[in-house]
Design an enzyme around this catalytic site. Sequence first.
Site, PDB file in Angstrom:
ATOM      1  N   GLN A  97       0.840  -1.199   0.000  1.00 45.83           N
ATOM      2  CA  GLN A  97       0.000   0.000   0.000  1.00 45.83           C
ATOM      3  C   GLN A  97       0.876   1.251   0.000  1.00 45.83           C
ATOM      4  O   GLN A  97       1.688   1.456   0.911  1.00 45.83           O
ATOM      5  CB  GLN A  97      -0.946   0.004   1.200  1.00 45.83           C
ATOM      6  N   TYR A 178      -5.981  10.824   4.460  1.00 46.08           N
ATOM      7  CA  TYR A 178      -4.568  11.124   4.217  1.00 46.08           C
ATOM      8  C   TYR A 178      -4.448  11.987   2.943  1.00 46.08           C
ATOM      9  O   TYR A 178      -5.445  12.496   2.447  1.00 46.08           O
ATOM     10  CB  TYR A 178      -3.752   9.825   4.152  1.00 46.08           C
ATOM     11  N   ARG A 225      -7.549   2.148  -2.757  1.00 44.32           N
ATOM     12  CA  ARG A 225      -8.444   2.049  -1.593  1.00 44.32           C
ATOM     13  C   ARG A 225      -9.080   3.402  -1.327  1.00 44.32           C
ATOM     14  O   ARG A 225      -8.378   4.419  -1.273  1.00 44.32           O
ATOM     15  CB  ARG A 225      -7.666   1.589  -0.364  1.00 44.32           C
ATOM     16  N   GLY A 319      -9.500  -7.183   8.579  1.00 39.82           N
ATOM     17  CA  GLY A 319      -8.385  -6.528   9.240  1.00 39.82           C
ATOM     18  C   GLY A 319      -8.075  -7.194  10.568  1.00 39.82           C
ATOM     19  O   GLY A 319      -7.231  -8.099  10.654  1.00 39.82           O
ATOM     20  N   ARG A 320      -8.773  -6.764  11.617  1.00 43.54           N
ATOM     21  CA  ARG A 320      -8.484  -7.286  12.960  1.00 43.54           C
ATOM     22  C   ARG A 320      -8.475  -8.815  13.032  1.00 43.54           C
ATOM     23  O   ARG A 320      -7.603  -9.378  13.708  1.00 43.54           O
ATOM     24  CB  ARG A 320      -9.457  -6.663  13.974  1.00 43.54           C
TER      25      ARG A 320
HETATM   26  C1  PHB Z   1      -2.993   4.553  11.596  1.00 49.47           C
HETATM   27  O1  PHB Z   1      -1.786   4.443  11.710  1.00 49.47           O
HETATM   28  O2  PHB Z   1      -3.721   4.800  12.551  1.00 49.47           O
HETATM   29  C2  PHB Z   1      -3.601   4.373  10.270  1.00 49.47           C
HETATM   30  C3  PHB Z   1      -2.793   4.162   9.185  1.00 49.47           C
HETATM   31  C4  PHB Z   1      -3.350   4.010   7.929  1.00 49.47           C
HETATM   32  C5  PHB Z   1      -4.697   4.078   7.793  1.00 49.47           C
HETATM   33  C6  PHB Z   1      -5.523   4.279   8.864  1.00 49.47           C
HETATM   34  C7  PHB Z   1      -4.959   4.428  10.112  1.00 49.47           C
HETATM   35  O3  PHB Z   1      -5.249   3.983   6.582  1.00 49.47           O
END
Ligand code: PHB
Length: 362
Positions: A97, A178, A225, A319-320
């Site tokens: 990514q 971001y 994404r 994810g988690r």
């Molecule tokens: C984070 O470091 O909290 C973080 C990084 C990338 C993301 C979302 C959160 O896309």
Amino acid sequence: MTSLFDPIKIGDISLANRIVMAPLTRNRAVGGIPTATMAEHYRQRASAGLIVTEASHVSAMAQGYLDTPGIFLAEHVEAWRRITDGVHAAGGKIVIQLWHVGRISHSSLLPNGIAPVSATSTPAKTMTFTRDGFVPVSPPRALRDDELPGLVAEYRHAARCAMQAGFDGVEVHSANTYLLEQFLRDSINDRSGPYGGSIPNRARLLQEVMQAVTEEVGAARTGIRISPMTTFGNSSELDSNPQALYGYVVEQLAPMGLAYVHVIEGETGGPRQPEGAPEFDYAALRKRFPGAWLVNNSYTRITGMEAVASGKADLVAFGRPFISNPDLVRRLKDNAPFNELRTDKLYGGDGEGYTDYPALAG
Ligand code: PHB
């Protein structure tokens, strides 16, 4: 009926199943260099159809948190190569990514302690993690239009480094407020000129980044994404018309021949329909894109299987569950219980809460 466990080819990348390991920031790249512990972590999870690495900064100015990995120096390429080799030897596929945090950073993390850069000079109302712990982000400097070709060149260089490191492709991070989203959203982008104002103007930088990255990597090995409804708790950061903005973005991406679009549904890591937030029509978005559609956010075994069986999505990112279950694919297939997530070991540290989650026996 298509199953979550069926193989799929997305662009030029053939996957053994439709279960994707979502990008997960873990802050274990010491000084930005990926480590052997990281290689072990990713290798353990290679039964995922596709691994999307943790977000990796495309330049020194693109970093926003302590100890996230980079992908722009020879040392980064060499270290990531050990990771891609390990995942490939274990039969997996892995894309990296590509990340620029924009204003979500702190001067102490940036070269010579300078200010972060963004579409705007207005600071984000959020914190970041530095050597001194959690601190408010630093006020950014608004990039001049004549600096943007250099920024696009940073993405291009990082994409080239990614291919040298042996990745199967790249995912452009245009989510989670971001840098690229700081340009996209009218709640953040207060520019005039060719990169501000109208939706096409706000989407221009993303378009140029995608053009450069796909030229390096090939569109069929490039994904993206997006997170139309993510605010990280600052609802004032939602675009005034997310449906129109992200509809335009996806429409612009459609003819490029990308490997996939990866959409975070709802609030990243939070509710899929946050209370009081306007509803977003994800199905309408998908209709605009002819390629593979990857969905993410709080999917479970049942809802993930349903999403693919119904045709709502081609792939599902977890994810988690992938943090605490290296063999998540097998556990989903067998309906086996999950290991408990150790939330105190998410960010920073060593192999504890990272490479020590057990796989099922046998
Ligand atoms: C984070 O470091 O909290 C973080 C990084 C990338 C993301 C979302 C959160 O896309």
